[in-house]
Design an enzyme around this catalytic site. Sequence first.
Site, PDB file in Angstrom:
ATOM      1  N   ARG A  63     -33.219 -61.510  13.731  1.00 28.40           N
ATOM      2  CA  ARG A  63     -32.996 -60.316  12.931  1.00 28.40           C
ATOM      3  C   ARG A  63     -31.508 -60.214  12.622  1.00 28.40           C
ATOM      4  O   ARG A  63     -30.663 -60.533  13.469  1.00 28.40           O
ATOM      5  CB  ARG A  63     -33.475 -59.057  13.650  1.00 28.40           C
ATOM      6  CG  ARG A  63     -34.990 -58.886  13.703  1.00 28.40           C
ATOM      7  CD  ARG A  63     -35.587 -58.665  12.328  1.00 28.40           C
ATOM      8  NE  ARG A  63     -37.024 -58.399  12.351  1.00 28.40           N
ATOM      9  CZ  ARG A  63     -37.962 -59.322  12.273  1.00 28.40           C
ATOM     10  NH1 ARG A  63     -37.600 -60.603  12.214  1.00 28.40           N
ATOM     11  NH2 ARG A  63     -39.242 -58.997  12.257  1.00 28.40           N
TER      12      ARG A  63
ATOM     13  N   ASP B 128     -30.991 -66.996   8.271  1.00 28.62           N
ATOM     14  CA  ASP B 128     -32.206 -66.668   7.531  1.00 28.62           C
ATOM     15  C   ASP B 128     -32.407 -65.160   7.441  1.00 28.62           C
ATOM     16  O   ASP B 128     -33.280 -64.705   6.701  1.00 28.62           O
ATOM     17  CB  ASP B 128     -33.416 -67.314   8.204  1.00 28.62           C
ATOM     18  CG  ASP B 128     -34.705 -67.106   7.430  1.00 28.62           C
ATOM     19  OD1 ASP B 128     -34.728 -67.478   6.235  1.00 28.62           O
ATOM     20  OD2 ASP B 128     -35.674 -66.569   7.993  1.00 28.62           O
TER      21      ASP B 128
ATOM     22  N   GLU C  26     -30.207 -56.668   4.549  1.00 32.19           N
ATOM     23  CA  GLU C  26     -30.934 -57.540   3.623  1.00 32.19           C
ATOM     24  C   GLU C  26     -31.959 -56.778   2.787  1.00 32.19           C
ATOM     25  O   GLU C  26     -32.390 -57.247   1.734  1.00 32.19           O
ATOM     26  CB  GLU C  26     -31.649 -58.651   4.395  1.00 32.19           C
ATOM     27  CG  GLU C  26     -32.786 -58.163   5.283  1.00 32.19           C
ATOM     28  CD  GLU C  26     -33.431 -59.271   6.100  1.00 32.19           C
ATOM     29  OE1 GLU C  26     -34.667 -59.362   6.061  1.00 32.19           O
ATOM     30  OE2 GLU C  26     -32.701 -60.039   6.756  1.00 32.19           O
TER      31      GLU C  26
ATOM     32  N   HIS D  26     -34.937 -64.685   4.631  1.00 38.48           N
ATOM     33  CA  HIS D  26     -35.923 -64.268   5.639  1.00 38.48           C
ATOM     34  C   HIS D  26     -37.258 -64.970   5.399  1.00 38.48           C
ATOM     35  O   HIS D  26     -38.304 -64.338   5.261  1.00 38.48           O
ATOM     36  CB  HIS D  26     -36.109 -62.741   5.615  1.00 38.48           C
ATOM     37  CG  HIS D  26     -36.664 -62.191   6.892  1.00 38.48           C
ATOM     38  ND1 HIS D  26     -36.358 -60.940   7.358  1.00 38.48           N
ATOM     39  CD2 HIS D  26     -37.515 -62.716   7.814  1.00 38.48           C
ATOM     40  CE1 HIS D  26     -36.990 -60.696   8.495  1.00 38.48           C
ATOM     41  NE2 HIS D  26     -37.693 -61.771   8.799  1.00 38.48           N
TER      42      HIS D  26
END
Length: 339
Positions: free
Chosen positions: A248, A272, A277, A309
């Site tokens: 996260r 990622d 985000e 993500h």
Amino acid sequence: MTYREPARAADRRAGSLASSTGITFYGCEPGEAALIREAVSRLGVTPTVTSAALSEATAELAAGNRCVSVGHKTRIANAALHALSRAGVRYLSTRSIGCNHLDLAYAEKVGISVENVAYSPDSVADYTVMLMLMAIRNAKSLIRRTDAHDYRLSELPGKELRDLTVGVIGTGRIGAAVIDRLWGFGGQKLAYDIHPRTSADYVPLDALLQQSDIVTLHTPLTPETRHLLDRDRIEQLKPGAIVVNTGRGGLIDTEALLSALESGRLSGAALDVLEGEEGMFYADCRGKPIEHTQLARLQKLPNVLISPHTAYYTDHALRDAVENSILNCLNFESWTTHG
């Protein structure tokens, strides 16, 4: 939650309730919707499927159903949870491992039980190791140069995993799966977790940060783990280290990470997930200014890999998430019906 492959035995256990169970599925992409329709036809569940995210306005779609299933891509406001409660919903299954996109305490307050799902840890573990390999082989710069028809070798050679120490923070299902993959590459593997549970050399967090060439994060995001890698801990990292995050975004103080990358103290990062985000990842932002200034700064750096993500996003993991979300709802109905 313990990972389970969606199983026909579980299907049979759920069968007695399925015919009377309605579930509203929010935030469904076309491929996910197809998986949902296939699963509910086999399980006999009555579905309401929508691509719309759960909101105060869409909560009415759950009227008549006690269970809903939601995605993780959009933050769920407390007003939406309150609207669900007024519509009679008592159970929410999120098709994700993390639950940080909704307020668990508020959900409990309005009488809604919340549960996550487990899915194959291999999706994220494979992707994590891929990012490590891309980072140590300078893949971003290589691909950019090749796309521009510059076929010369890089000024600096890449590294081999067997020569490096990888520190894994968090050794649950995904962290453990990462370690399993790393055995095939050789090299030293260090681990940190408050509950040691796999075959790795467990060390204190400070020691892991100081000794690792690559640090990869696999802990849940909680108030206790928010900015787990803060400025002080980032300064403890070995000079030239690489940070990988498929957990996260909030696990890292992004501004502190940027400072270490821009100064050259760290040799790279592969992310990622990213703080803030929401509203950027999963959206088509072509031709638009990037308002997330930290994201824009990170993407300018030749030694930083960014992906939106997507580590979890495999056909196997999606199928797991859908079926386990349905089984969660059926188990809730069974528990409330039979005690």
